[in-house]
Write an enzyme that holds these catalytic residues in place. Structure first.
Site, PDB file in Angstrom:
ATOM      1  N   ASP A  80      -5.717  53.327 -44.630  1.00 23.15           N
ATOM      2  CA  ASP A  80      -4.747  54.419 -44.623  1.00 23.15           C
ATOM      3  C   ASP A  80      -5.027  55.320 -43.434  1.00 23.15           C
ATOM      4  O   ASP A  80      -6.051  55.197 -42.746  1.00 23.15           O
ATOM      5  CB  ASP A  80      -4.839  55.220 -45.925  1.00 23.15           C
ATOM      6  CG  ASP A  80      -3.632  56.129 -46.171  1.00 23.15           C
ATOM      7  OD1 ASP A  80      -2.665  56.052 -45.387  1.00 23.15           O
ATOM      8  OD2 ASP A  80      -3.678  56.914 -47.134  1.00 23.15           O
ATOM      9  N   LYS A  81      -4.100  56.255 -43.212  1.00 20.66           N
ATOM     10  CA  LYS A  81      -4.199  57.269 -42.168  1.00 20.66           C
ATOM     11  C   LYS A  81      -3.791  58.597 -42.775  1.00 20.66           C
ATOM     12  O   LYS A  81      -2.924  58.647 -43.655  1.00 20.66           O
ATOM     13  CB  LYS A  81      -3.295  56.879 -41.000  1.00 20.66           C
ATOM     14  CG  LYS A  81      -2.996  57.991 -40.000  1.00 20.66           C
ATOM     15  CD  LYS A  81      -1.620  58.591 -40.260  1.00 20.66           C
ATOM     16  CE  LYS A  81      -1.277  59.691 -39.261  1.00 20.66           C
ATOM     17  NZ  LYS A  81      -0.029  60.398 -39.676  1.00 20.66           N
ATOM     18  N   HIS A  82      -4.413  59.674 -42.325  1.00 20.80           N
ATOM     19  CA  HIS A  82      -4.058  61.016 -42.808  1.00 20.80           C
ATOM     20  C   HIS A  82      -3.967  61.971 -41.634  1.00 20.80           C
ATOM     21  O   HIS A  82      -4.811  61.941 -40.729  1.00 20.80           O
ATOM     22  CB  HIS A  82      -5.100  61.536 -43.796  1.00 20.80           C
ATOM     23  CG  HIS A  82      -4.813  62.932 -44.276  1.00 20.80           C
ATOM     24  ND1 HIS A  82      -3.947  63.191 -45.310  1.00 20.80           N
ATOM     25  CD2 HIS A  82      -5.256  64.144 -43.836  1.00 20.80           C
ATOM     26  CE1 HIS A  82      -3.877  64.496 -45.500  1.00 20.80           C
ATOM     27  NE2 HIS A  82      -4.658  65.093 -44.620  1.00 20.80           N
ATOM     28  N   SER A  83      -2.942  62.832 -41.638  1.00 20.92           N
ATOM     29  CA  SER A  83      -2.781  63.849 -40.604  1.00 20.92           C
ATOM     30  C   SER A  83      -3.006  65.228 -41.198  1.00 20.92           C
ATOM     31  O   SER A  83      -2.626  65.488 -42.347  1.00 20.92           O
ATOM     32  CB  SER A  83      -1.371  63.774 -40.001  1.00 20.92           C
ATOM     33  OG  SER A  83      -1.124  64.890 -39.159  1.00 20.92           O
ATOM     34  N   THR A 120       5.823  64.407 -45.038  1.00 13.31           N
ATOM     35  CA  THR A 120       6.339  63.036 -45.079  1.00 13.31           C
ATOM     36  C   THR A 120       7.244  62.816 -46.290  1.00 13.31           C
ATOM     37  O   THR A 120       8.284  62.157 -46.188  1.00 13.31           O
ATOM     38  CB  THR A 120       5.171  62.032 -45.090  1.00 13.31           C
ATOM     39  OG1 THR A 120       4.406  62.204 -43.887  1.00 13.31           O
ATOM     40  CG2 THR A 120       5.665  60.602 -45.159  1.00 13.31           C
ATOM     41  N   ARG A 168      -7.572  78.462 -54.282  1.00  5.71           N
ATOM     42  CA  ARG A 168      -7.887  78.745 -52.870  1.00  5.71           C
ATOM     43  C   ARG A 168      -6.699  79.386 -52.172  1.00  5.71           C
ATOM     44  O   ARG A 168      -6.861  80.274 -51.334  1.00  5.71           O
ATOM     45  CB  ARG A 168      -8.271  77.449 -52.149  1.00  5.71           C
ATOM     46  CG  ARG A 168      -9.636  76.900 -52.533  1.00  5.71           C
ATOM     47  CD  ARG A 168      -9.807  75.479 -52.000  1.00  5.71           C
ATOM     48  NE  ARG A 168      -9.618  75.429 -50.559  1.00  5.71           N
ATOM     49  CZ  ARG A 168      -9.162  74.360 -49.906  1.00  5.71           C
ATOM     50  NH1 ARG A 168      -8.834  73.266 -50.565  1.00  5.71           N
ATOM     51  NH2 ARG A 168      -9.033  74.393 -48.593  1.00  5.71           N
ATOM     52  N   SER A 183     -10.980  68.332 -50.195  1.00  3.86           N
ATOM     53  CA  SER A 183      -9.598  68.232 -50.665  1.00  3.86           C
ATOM     54  C   SER A 183      -8.919  66.989 -50.094  1.00  3.86           C
ATOM     55  O   SER A 183      -8.296  66.208 -50.817  1.00  3.86           O
ATOM     56  CB  SER A 183      -8.824  69.486 -50.276  1.00  3.86           C
ATOM     57  OG  SER A 183      -7.475  69.394 -50.675  1.00  3.86           O
ATOM     58  N   LYS A 187      -8.733  62.691 -52.472  1.00  2.00           N
ATOM     59  CA  LYS A 187      -7.523  61.910 -52.774  1.00  2.00           C
ATOM     60  C   LYS A 187      -7.583  60.540 -52.122  1.00  2.00           C
ATOM     61  O   LYS A 187      -7.110  59.549 -52.684  1.00  2.00           O
ATOM     62  CB  LYS A 187      -6.289  62.684 -52.307  1.00  2.00           C
ATOM     63  CG  LYS A 187      -6.058  63.978 -53.073  1.00  2.00           C
ATOM     64  CD  LYS A 187      -4.757  64.652 -52.719  1.00  2.00           C
ATOM     65  CE  LYS A 187      -4.784  65.320 -51.373  1.00  2.00           C
ATOM     66  NZ  LYS A 187      -5.585  66.560 -51.362  1.00  2.00           N
ATOM     67  N   LYS A 188      -8.169  60.467 -50.929  1.00  5.31           N
ATOM     68  CA  LYS A 188      -8.269  59.178 -50.243  1.00  5.31           C
ATOM     69  C   LYS A 188      -9.274  58.257 -50.934  1.00  5.31           C
ATOM     70  O   LYS A 188      -9.050  57.048 -51.051  1.00  5.31           O
ATOM     71  CB  LYS A 188      -8.662  59.396 -48.770  1.00  5.31           C
ATOM     72  CG  LYS A 188      -7.630  60.177 -47.972  1.00  5.31           C
ATOM     73  CD  LYS A 188      -6.266  59.501 -47.993  1.00  5.31           C
ATOM     74  CE  LYS A 188      -5.224  60.262 -47.212  1.00  5.31           C
ATOM     75  NZ  LYS A 188      -3.880  59.631 -47.302  1.00  5.31           N
TER      76      LYS A 188
END
Length: 435
Positions: A80-83, A120, A168, A183, A187-188
């Protein structure tokens, strides 16, 4: 476990044991802590920080607070990828099907817009019928058969993160590197990934405007993810102007479809998409080198294979099967489209990317509060990149608005977000570094 003792020790700067962190997060997820205790813990971490071992323990505890996805029956690397968020950033929409077309399985759990940045999921909701929250069985089926699925987070995936983040958000502790790291990565990890590539944005349109802070965050994310057993790297990318030439929801979705169909190329977006595709393929062992990996990714796109993957994903999740071929049939246009004229002749030298994102919200394309409805039609397209020579009165973008008054306001605001100079500017590379 006595919560106030854990809070006190962190307040005093002590390093917490993994067992204590695990107990605290388990109590948080079970609803056994007050908001005051959660807020006090977050503030103690904000002031005193955490060691790498503590952040790994916090991340693992949050990942274990709910379900963990399993992919044992899928004979592909799970990646996967996360931004960290930007403006005009629709990389995930093209990257997931390209990576899947090259042999990866990509279970991409994405988010909505946050602040001035686009989300997204909001872009995907501009597709009629697209189901962003499928049940676990359908999610698994789409990943297995299509190769990728882009969906939203379910309530059973890292639920401790949801409660901690909500506190937060109202206690001024969002910008804590340890808490951001846990955080994102919890999730990943819960998604069952084997490899992960991170896009850490830096610039006036990013949450991290300072290069040094972006590098600190990227280093933390990479070290903690690898420490938790997920092979991870991060690219630091420029966000001093919108990444794509569109900013909005349906307009960015149209940009994605044009990219996948071969109707659009040679943009900053192109550079970033293929850099991340190459990193994902090398990290997962599909390719031996970045050059080999980029070649694979470009062939997957030019052959139409990536478009086929995207079309199948959309169809399996309830959207139209011919979306790529017939975008005008499904993506609703705003009733008013208005060009934004250049205020003077010269070079587009600088952009307030955050201001562009805020202008999309002002048009109705983002949320002022969590329950707000989004107008998916609105935004900007045909944004010219920095370094473009323009003449006074020539369009630098096209506004998509719900009415004439909104279009006028947005056009005036967008023009103010760009600086035009007599001298040609020196541009920042879109890929700023690799960690």
């Amino acid at each position: 476990m006595i919560p106030q003792e854990i809070i006190r020790r962190k307040r005093d700067g002590d390093e917490l044991a993994a067992a204590d962190i695990s107990s605290f997060i388990a109590a948080l997820a079970a609803g056994q802590l007050s908001e005051g205790q959660i807020g006090a813990f977050a503030m103690a971490v904000w002031f005193k920080g955490m060691s790498r071992a503590e952040i790994v323990a916090l991340t693992l505890a949050m990942a274990d607070s709910g379900d963990r996805l399993q992919w044992a029956d899928i004979d592909r690397p799970i990646a996967d990828k996360h931004s960290t968020g930007g403006v005009g950033d629709n990389v995930s929409l093209m990257l997931a099907p390209i990576a899947a077309a090259c042999g990866l399985a990509v279970p991409m759990i994405s988010g909505r817009g946050l602040g001035h940045t686009g989300g997204t999921l909001d872009k995907l909701e501009s597709i009629p019928g697209y189901l962003i929250t499928p049940d676990a069985d359908l999610f698994h089926k789409v990943v297995k058969e299509a190769g990728c699925a882009i969906i939203g987070q379910t309530g059973t995936l890292a639920p401790a993160d949801g409660r901690l983040y909500a506190v937060r958000d109202v206690t001024a502790t969002v910008d804590s590197i340890p808490l951001i790291t846990a955080s994102i990565l919890s999730k990943k990890l819960a998604a069952g990934l084997e490899t992960l590539v991170l896009d850490v944005k830096v610039g006036n349109g990013a949450f991290m405007a300072d290069r040094g802070q972006a590098e600190i965050l990227a280093q933390s994310l990479v070290e903690v993810a690898n420490g938790a057993g997920v092979k991870t790297s991060a690219l630091i990318t420029d966000m001093n102007q919108p990444l794509a030439d569109s900013a909005g929801n349906a307009v960015e979705m149209r940009n994605c479809l044009d990219f996948l169909a071969g109707r659009k190329r040679d943009t900053r977006l192109d550079i970033v998409v293929f850099a991340f595709a190459a990193e994902m393929l090398v990290k997962s062992g599909i390719a031996a080198s970045p050059d080999e990996a980029e070649g694979m990714a470009r062939r997957a796109l030019s052959s139409g294979k990536a478009a086929e993957v995207f079309a199948r994903m959309v169809s399996m999740l309830g959207g139209p099967a011919d979306l790529i071929e017939n975008p005008d049939r499904y993506l609703v246009r705003a009733p008013v489209e208005k060009p934004v004229p250049a205020a003077r002749s010269g070079w587009l030298a600088a952009c307030d990317a955050r201001g562009v994102g805020v202008s999309v919200i002002d048009l109705g394309g983002g949320r002022r509060h969590p329950a707000a409805r989004i107008d998916h039609r609105v935004g900007f397209s045909e944004l010219l990149p920095l370094g473009t020579r323009v003449n006074a009165g020539e369009p630098i973008a096209l506004v998509h608005a719900a009415d004439e008054a909104a279009a006028e306001r947005a056009a005036a605001a967008l023009a103010m977000h760009y600086r035009i100079t007599e001298d040609r500017p020196e541009l920042t590379p879109v890929i700023a570094g690799l960690i």
